[in-house]
Enzyme design. Structure first.
Site, PDB file in Angstrom:
ATOM      1  N   GLY A  26       9.201 -55.984  -8.696  1.00 44.07           N
ATOM      2  CA  GLY A  26      10.271 -55.177  -9.063  1.00 44.07           C
ATOM      3  C   GLY A  26       9.743 -53.785  -9.262  1.00 44.07           C
ATOM      4  O   GLY A  26       8.471 -53.453  -9.597  1.00 44.07           O
TER       5      GLY A  26
ATOM      6  N   GLU B 206      15.071 -53.166 -14.694  1.00 40.31           N
ATOM      7  CA  GLU B 206      15.471 -53.098 -13.419  1.00 40.31           C
ATOM      8  C   GLU B 206      16.828 -53.790 -13.210  1.00 40.31           C
ATOM      9  O   GLU B 206      17.018 -55.101 -13.808  1.00 40.31           O
ATOM     10  CB  GLU B 206      14.334 -53.964 -12.555  1.00 40.31           C
ATOM     11  CG  GLU B 206      14.895 -53.856 -10.989  1.00 40.31           C
ATOM     12  CD  GLU B 206      14.154 -54.869 -10.025  1.00 40.31           C
ATOM     13  OE1 GLU B 206      13.633 -55.777 -10.413  1.00 40.31           O
ATOM     14  OE2 GLU B 206      13.756 -54.128  -9.030  1.00 40.31           O
TER      15      GLU B 206
ATOM     16  N   GLU C 142       4.338 -58.248  -4.454  1.00 41.24           N
ATOM     17  CA  GLU C 142       5.405 -57.182  -4.445  1.00 41.24           C
ATOM     18  C   GLU C 142       6.452 -57.584  -5.488  1.00 41.24           C
ATOM     19  O   GLU C 142       7.251 -58.283  -5.150  1.00 41.24           O
ATOM     20  CB  GLU C 142       5.798 -57.311  -2.872  1.00 41.24           C
ATOM     21  CG  GLU C 142       4.834 -57.041  -1.822  1.00 41.24           C
ATOM     22  CD  GLU C 142       4.517 -55.367  -1.747  1.00 41.24           C
ATOM     23  OE1 GLU C 142       4.981 -54.466  -2.519  1.00 41.24           O
ATOM     24  OE2 GLU C 142       3.508 -54.992  -1.050  1.00 41.24           O
TER      25      GLU C 142
ATOM     26  N   LYS D 168       0.388 -51.507 -11.633  1.00 42.16           N
ATOM     27  CA  LYS D 168       0.760 -51.884 -12.937  1.00 42.16           C
ATOM     28  C   LYS D 168       1.786 -53.325 -12.554  1.00 42.16           C
ATOM     29  O   LYS D 168       1.270 -53.981 -11.929  1.00 42.16           O
ATOM     30  CB  LYS D 168       1.490 -51.216 -13.794  1.00 42.16           C
ATOM     31  CG  LYS D 168       0.688 -49.788 -13.914  1.00 42.16           C
ATOM     32  CD  LYS D 168       1.177 -48.731 -14.933  1.00 42.16           C
ATOM     33  CE  LYS D 168       2.315 -48.174 -15.006  1.00 42.16           C
ATOM     34  NZ  LYS D 168       2.948 -47.114 -15.829  1.00 42.16           N
TER      35      LYS D 168
ATOM     36  N   GLY E 222       9.959 -64.779   0.020  1.00 41.67           N
ATOM     37  CA  GLY E 222      10.584 -63.531  -0.119  1.00 41.67           C
ATOM     38  C   GLY E 222      11.535 -63.477  -0.953  1.00 41.67           C
ATOM     39  O   GLY E 222      12.310 -64.401  -1.647  1.00 41.67           O
ATOM     40  N   ALA E 223      12.112 -62.188  -1.121  1.00 42.27           N
ATOM     41  CA  ALA E 223      13.495 -61.916  -1.939  1.00 42.27           C
ATOM     42  C   ALA E 223      14.483 -61.934  -1.014  1.00 42.27           C
ATOM     43  O   ALA E 223      14.359 -61.711   0.056  1.00 42.27           O
ATOM     44  CB  ALA E 223      13.107 -60.958  -2.695  1.00 42.27           C
ATOM     45  N   TRP E 224      15.928 -61.796  -1.768  1.00 36.77           N
ATOM     46  CA  TRP E 224      16.901 -62.105  -1.058  1.00 36.77           C
ATOM     47  C   TRP E 224      17.642 -60.771  -0.692  1.00 36.77           C
ATOM     48  O   TRP E 224      18.642 -60.683   0.007  1.00 36.77           O
ATOM     49  CB  TRP E 224      18.080 -62.727  -1.832  1.00 36.77           C
ATOM     50  CG  TRP E 224      18.296 -62.489  -3.528  1.00 36.77           C
ATOM     51  CD1 TRP E 224      17.508 -62.971  -4.398  1.00 36.77           C
ATOM     52  CD2 TRP E 224      18.947 -61.550  -3.976  1.00 36.77           C
ATOM     53  NE1 TRP E 224      17.643 -62.485  -5.526  1.00 36.77           N
ATOM     54  CE2 TRP E 224      18.571 -61.348  -5.291  1.00 36.77           C
ATOM     55  CE3 TRP E 224      19.590 -60.174  -3.189  1.00 36.77           C
ATOM     56  CZ2 TRP E 224      19.129 -60.356  -6.114  1.00 36.77           C
ATOM     57  CZ3 TRP E 224      20.159 -59.465  -4.203  1.00 36.77           C
ATOM     58  CH2 TRP E 224      19.936 -59.296  -5.440  1.00 36.77           C
TER      59      TRP E 224
ATOM     60  N   GLY F 262       2.885 -54.949  -9.250  1.00 35.88           N
ATOM     61  CA  GLY F 262       2.076 -55.873  -8.427  1.00 35.88           C
ATOM     62  C   GLY F 262       0.982 -55.189  -7.707  1.00 35.88           C
ATOM     63  O   GLY F 262       0.448 -54.063  -8.083  1.00 35.88           O
TER      64      GLY F 262
ATOM     65  N   CYS G   8      14.194 -52.845  -4.226  1.00 39.41           N
ATOM     66  CA  CYS G   8      13.116 -52.953  -5.444  1.00 39.41           C
ATOM     67  C   CYS G   8      12.821 -51.250  -5.749  1.00 39.41           C
ATOM     68  O   CYS G   8      12.209 -51.111  -6.920  1.00 39.41           O
ATOM     69  CB  CYS G   8      11.685 -53.398  -5.010  1.00 39.41           C
ATOM     70  SG  CYS G   8      11.295 -53.133  -3.420  1.00 39.41           S
TER      71      CYS G   8
ATOM     72  N   LYS H 178       8.859 -69.653   2.365  1.00 35.08           N
ATOM     73  CA  LYS H 178       9.890 -70.318   1.523  1.00 35.08           C
ATOM     74  C   LYS H 178      11.042 -69.171   1.190  1.00 35.08           C
ATOM     75  O   LYS H 178      10.784 -68.042   0.703  1.00 35.08           O
ATOM     76  CB  LYS H 178       9.465 -70.685   0.011  1.00 35.08           C
ATOM     77  CG  LYS H 178      10.171 -71.559  -0.844  1.00 35.08           C
ATOM     78  CD  LYS H 178      11.306 -71.410  -1.035  1.00 35.08           C
ATOM     79  CE  LYS H 178      11.498 -70.688  -2.250  1.00 35.08           C
ATOM     80  NZ  LYS H 178      12.858 -70.199  -2.697  1.00 35.08           N
TER      81      LYS H 178
HETATM   82  P1  NAD Z   1      12.662 -63.908  -7.627  1.00 38.98           P
HETATM   83  O1  NAD Z   1      11.134 -63.910  -8.289  1.00 38.98           O
HETATM   84  O2  NAD Z   1      13.593 -64.721  -8.518  1.00 38.98           O
HETATM   85  O3  NAD Z   1      12.153 -64.754  -6.308  1.00 38.98           O
HETATM   86  C1  NAD Z   1      11.551 -64.396  -5.348  1.00 38.98           C
HETATM   87  C2  NAD Z   1      11.148 -65.725  -4.710  1.00 38.98           C
HETATM   88  O4  NAD Z   1      10.265 -66.199  -5.446  1.00 38.98           O
HETATM   89  C3  NAD Z   1      12.203 -66.588  -4.375  1.00 38.98           C
HETATM   90  O5  NAD Z   1      11.878 -67.209  -2.954  1.00 38.98           O
HETATM   91  C4  NAD Z   1      11.951 -67.601  -5.391  1.00 38.98           C
HETATM   92  O6  NAD Z   1      12.676 -68.846  -5.160  1.00 38.98           O
HETATM   93  C5  NAD Z   1      10.471 -67.663  -5.519  1.00 38.98           C
HETATM   94  N1  NAD Z   1      10.333 -68.508  -6.772  1.00 38.98           N
HETATM   95  C6  NAD Z   1      11.040 -68.184  -8.120  1.00 38.98           C
HETATM   96  N2  NAD Z   1      10.159 -68.750  -9.060  1.00 38.98           N
HETATM   97  C7  NAD Z   1       9.136 -69.285  -8.638  1.00 38.98           C
HETATM   98  C8  NAD Z   1       7.836 -69.955  -8.930  1.00 38.98           C
HETATM   99  N3  NAD Z   1       7.865 -70.402 -10.208  1.00 38.98           N
HETATM  100  N4  NAD Z   1       7.122 -70.497  -8.054  1.00 38.98           N
HETATM  101  C9  NAD Z   1       7.058 -70.094  -7.027  1.00 38.98           C
HETATM  102  N5  NAD Z   1       7.979 -69.507  -6.279  1.00 38.98           N
HETATM  103  C10 NAD Z   1       9.139 -68.916  -7.160  1.00 38.98           C
HETATM  104  O7  NAD Z   1      13.071 -62.653  -7.198  1.00 38.98           O
HETATM  105  P2  NAD Z   1      14.471 -62.352  -6.504  1.00 38.98           P
HETATM  106  O8  NAD Z   1      15.607 -62.373  -7.629  1.00 38.98           O
HETATM  107  O9  NAD Z   1      14.690 -63.462  -5.231  1.00 38.98           O
HETATM  108  O10 NAD Z   1      14.563 -60.958  -6.050  1.00 38.98           O
HETATM  109  C11 NAD Z   1      14.709 -59.909  -6.428  1.00 38.98           C
HETATM  110  C12 NAD Z   1      13.371 -59.194  -6.999  1.00 38.98           C
HETATM  111  O11 NAD Z   1      12.529 -58.877  -6.087  1.00 38.98           O
HETATM  112  C13 NAD Z   1      13.643 -57.824  -7.721  1.00 38.98           C
HETATM  113  O12 NAD Z   1      12.844 -57.828  -8.796  1.00 38.98           O
HETATM  114  C14 NAD Z   1      13.102 -56.937  -6.610  1.00 38.98           C
HETATM  115  O13 NAD Z   1      12.643 -55.766  -7.396  1.00 38.98           O
HETATM  116  C15 NAD Z   1      11.987 -57.715  -6.037  1.00 38.98           C
HETATM  117  N6  NAD Z   1      11.572 -57.179  -4.673  1.00 38.98           N
HETATM  118  C16 NAD Z   1      10.383 -56.517  -4.692  1.00 38.98           C
HETATM  119  C17 NAD Z   1      10.209 -55.717  -3.606  1.00 38.98           C
HETATM  120  C18 NAD Z   1       9.058 -55.352  -3.161  1.00 38.98           C
HETATM  121  O14 NAD Z   1       8.450 -55.235  -1.893  1.00 38.98           O
HETATM  122  N7  NAD Z   1       7.965 -54.729  -4.321  1.00 38.98           N
HETATM  123  C19 NAD Z   1      11.017 -55.823  -2.412  1.00 38.98           C
HETATM  124  C20 NAD Z   1      12.281 -56.586  -2.547  1.00 38.98           C
HETATM  125  C21 NAD Z   1      12.609 -57.129  -3.874  1.00 38.98           C
END
Ligand code: NAD
Length: 495
Positions: free
Chosen positions: A257, A390, A255, A460, A155-157, A463, A289, A181
C-alpha cells in the site's frame, strides 16, 4: 444515457486448473456480490490446501514444456491472448464494471492496459539475453537466464483484470508457469481471461484459484514447489507473506500500500496541479495504491489550489458506472465502504474540516450502490489518522507548507514509500525533490500514469521489487553460471 449491452455472468465458477474447470475439494464457497445492486452475482470456491496442491502440481507438470518452447513461440502465444482480449474488450469491460463498480471508461482503459502488458512482455522477452565473460583464452564464463519454475501470484481487488494480466505476463514470458490466487471480492474477469488463455496456452501454464487469503493464499505461499511469490496487497499482508515464504526460501516481490504525497510548489501550473490532485485522489474511487491523498500546497498557493479543486469536484460526474461519461463509480464492496466512512468520521472527530463531500451518495437506478462523495479535508495535522493511514477511498487531506526542505521531510515522515507527485515549473527544484522523496515512483507535473516499461514498485513499508518493466523479467528468472574450459586436459589442478 443508455446502459451498455449486458453479458452473462456464470452463477458458479470452479477452479481453473490445467485448462479445465475443476470442482474444489472444499465445500466452502465465497459469494460474489454486485457493488451496484448488492445481489449475489455468483459463487467461487473457497479453496483449501488440497486444491492448492492440485493447482501447483498442474503448474509443475507444465513449466518445463512451456520453457522449452522458447521465447519466440511463447511471445507469439501471449500476443495472441492480447489480440483476443482486445477483440472482446466490451465484454471484459462490462464484466469488470459489474464486478467492481468502476466507471466504464476506466474498465475499457484497463482492458487495453492488460493487453499492453502482455504485448510489452511478449516483446521484451525476445531481447532478454544472458551474458558471457571471456575469463581467459580458453575459459568462458556464461550467465544463462533460466525460469524459476512454478510461481505463486496474489493480486489485490482494485484492478482485477490488468493486475492479473500485468503480474502473470512477465512470469509467463520468462518461461514460468503460474498459480494465481484471485482477490476475494473481484474474481470474474480473472476467471474469464484464464478461460480465454486456455484456448491459446498449453494446459497448466496458467492456473487460477479463489479463496480467502489466510487459507488459499497462505497454502500457496507455504507450498514447497512454488519458487517465488509475487504479492500485491496491503502493508499488513506483506510481512506475513514474507515470513511464511522465508520457511521455504522463496523469492518474493511485494507491491504494497501507499499514502502518497502530492507536493504543489508556489511556481506550479495550478490548473494542471488541480487536475492532478483530482486524478490522484479520485481515480478508481480512490481505491488506488498510488492515490495522491496527502496534498501539500505551498502557503502562497494553498487557497487558490483548494478553491480550484473545490470548484472542480461538483463537476466530477459520479454516477451510473455503465454510462461512458461517468468519471467516478462505486466502491468495490460493502465492508470496504464502511471502512472508508469510518475514516471520514475519524477525520472529523480528530478535528479535520470537511471542505466538500464526506457522505454516501445516492445514484439514480442504484439504491443499494456503494457510492461515496469525493471528499476533501483541511485543517489536518500530519499525525492525524486520516493523514497517516491508507484509506483506499475518495478522501484526500490538504496540508500547507513553507519551505522545500520542510515539505520533503513531511512527505517522508510515514513508513509508506510507494509514490509521490511534484508540481513545479522549476525543473531543478522538481528534480531535487524527486531525488529526495522516499518513493519508488515519482510523477513530475503529471500523476497516475502507468506506461508499460516504467518500473513500478515501492520502498520502505510499501515493499520491494519492480513490476511492469524489463527488470521484472529478471525477478522471474535466475542466473545459472556455466564455466567452460576449452583446454581442460592441459590444466588439471592435480598435475
Ligand atoms: P490484502 O493484503 O488484503 O490482499 C491481497 C491478496 O493477498 C489477496 O489475494 C488476499 O487473499 C491475499 N492474502 C491475504 N492474506 C494472506 C495471507 N495471510 N497469506 C497469503 N495471501 C494472503 O489487500 P487487498 O485488500 O486485497 O488490496 C488492497 C491493498 O492492496 C491496499 O493496501 C493497496 O494499496 C494494495 N495495492 C498495492 C498495489 C501496488 O502495486 N503497490 C496495487 C494495488 C493495490
Amino acid at each position: 444515457m443508455a446502459a451498455q449491452r449486458a453479458y452473462q455472468i456464470p452463477e458458479k465458477y470452479d477452479l481453473w486448473i490445467g485448462n479445465e474447470w475443476v470442482p474444489s475439494h472444499s465445500n466452502d464457497v465465497l459469494e460474489n456480490r454486485s457493488p451496484l445492486t448488492g445481489e449475489v452475482l455468483g459463487t467461487v470456491p473457497d479453496a483449501n490446501e488440497q486444491d492448492i496442491t492440485l493447482a501447483v502440481q498442474s503448474a509443475e507438470a507444465a513449466w518445463r514444456g512451456w520453457s522449452d518452447l522458447g521465447a519466440r513461440k511463447r511471445a507469439n502465444l501471449l500476443l495472441k491472448v492480447a489480440d483476443r482480449l482486445v477483440e472482446d474488450a466490451e465484454r471484459f469491460a462490462w464484466l469488470e464494471t459489474s464486478d467492481t463498480g468502476k466507471p466504464w471508461r476506466e474498465s475499457i482503459a484497463n482492458v487495453h492496459t492488460a493487453a499492453d502488458r502482455l504485448r510489452y512482455f511478449a516483446g521484451v522477452s525476445r531481447a532478454f539475453e544472458g551474458s558471457t565473460l571471456p575469463v581467459s583464452k580458453n575459459i568462458l564464463s556464461m550467465h544463462l537466464r533460466e525460469p524459476l519454475g512454478v510461481v505463486g501470484i496474489m493480486g489485490a481487488w482494485n484492478f482485477p483484470l490488468n493486475m492479473f494480466a500485468g503480474k502473470i505476463a512477465p512470469a509467463l514470458a520468462a518461461g514460468n508457469s503460474v498459480v494465481y490466487k484471485s482477490p476475494e471480492p473481484t474474481p470474474i474477469t480473472t476467471f474469464e481471461l484464464a478461460r480465454l488463455m486456455g484456448e491459446i496456452l498449453p494446459p497448466g501454464v496458467v492456473n487460477v484459484v479463489t479463496g480467502v487469503g489466510e487459507r488459499a493464499g497462505a497454502s500457496l505461499v507455504a507450498h514447497p514447489d512454488v519458487r517465488k511469490i509475487s504479492l500485491t496487497g496491503s502493508v499488513e499482508t506483506g510481512p506475513i507473506v514474507m515470513a511464511s515464504a522465508a520457511r521455504t526460501t522463496k523469492r518474493i516481490t511485494l507491491e504494497l500500500g501507499g499514502k502518497n504525497a502530492q507536493i504543489v510548489y508556489a511556481d506550479a501550473d495550478l490548473k494542471a496541479a488541480a487536475q492532478g490532485v483530482m486524478l490522484g485522489a479520485f481515480m478508481n474511487q480512490g481505491q488506488v495504491c498510488t492515490s495522491g491523498s496527502r496534498i501539500f500546497a505551498h502557503r502562497s498557493v494553498a487557497e487558490e489550489l483548494q478553491a480550484r479543486v473545490i470548484e472542480m469536484i461538483p463537476k466530477l460526474r459520479v454516477g451510473d458506472p455503465f454510462d461512458p461519461d461517468t468519471q467516478m463509480g462505486s466502491m468495490v464492496y460493502r465492508e470496504h465502504l464502511e471502512s472508508v466512512m469510518r475514516y471520514i468520521e475519524l477525520g472529523k472527530a480528530e478535528g479535520g474540516t470537511i471542505l466538500t463531500g464526506g457522505k454516501r451518495l445516492e445514484v439514480d437506478g442504484y439504491p443499494n450502490g456503494l457510492f461515496v462523495e469525493p471528499t476533501l479535508f483541511s485543517g489536518v495535522h500530519d499525525d492525524m489518522t486520516v493523514a497517516c493511514q491508507e484509506i483506499f477511498g475518495p478522501v484526500a487531506t490538504v496540508h500547507v507548507f513553507d519551505e522545500e526542505d520542510e515539505v520533503i521531510a513531511r512527505a517522508n515522515l510515514l513508513d509508506y514509500g510507494l509514490a509521490a507527485g511534484i508540481w513545479s515549473q522549476d525543473l531543478g527544484r522538481a528534480h531535487r525533490t524527486a531525488q529526495a522523496v522516499q518513493a519508488g515512483r515519482v510523477w513530475i507535473n503529471c500523476y497516475n500514469l502507468f506506461p508499460s516499461g516504467a518500473g513500478f514498485g515501492g520502498t520502505k513499508a510499501s515493499g520491494f521489487g519492480r513490476e511492469d518493466a524489463f527488470e521484472t523479467l529478471l525477478e522471474f528468472t535466475q542466473t545459472k553460471n556455466v564455466i567452460m574450459d576449452f583446454a581442460a586436459e592441459r590444466r588439471s589442478f592435480y598435475d
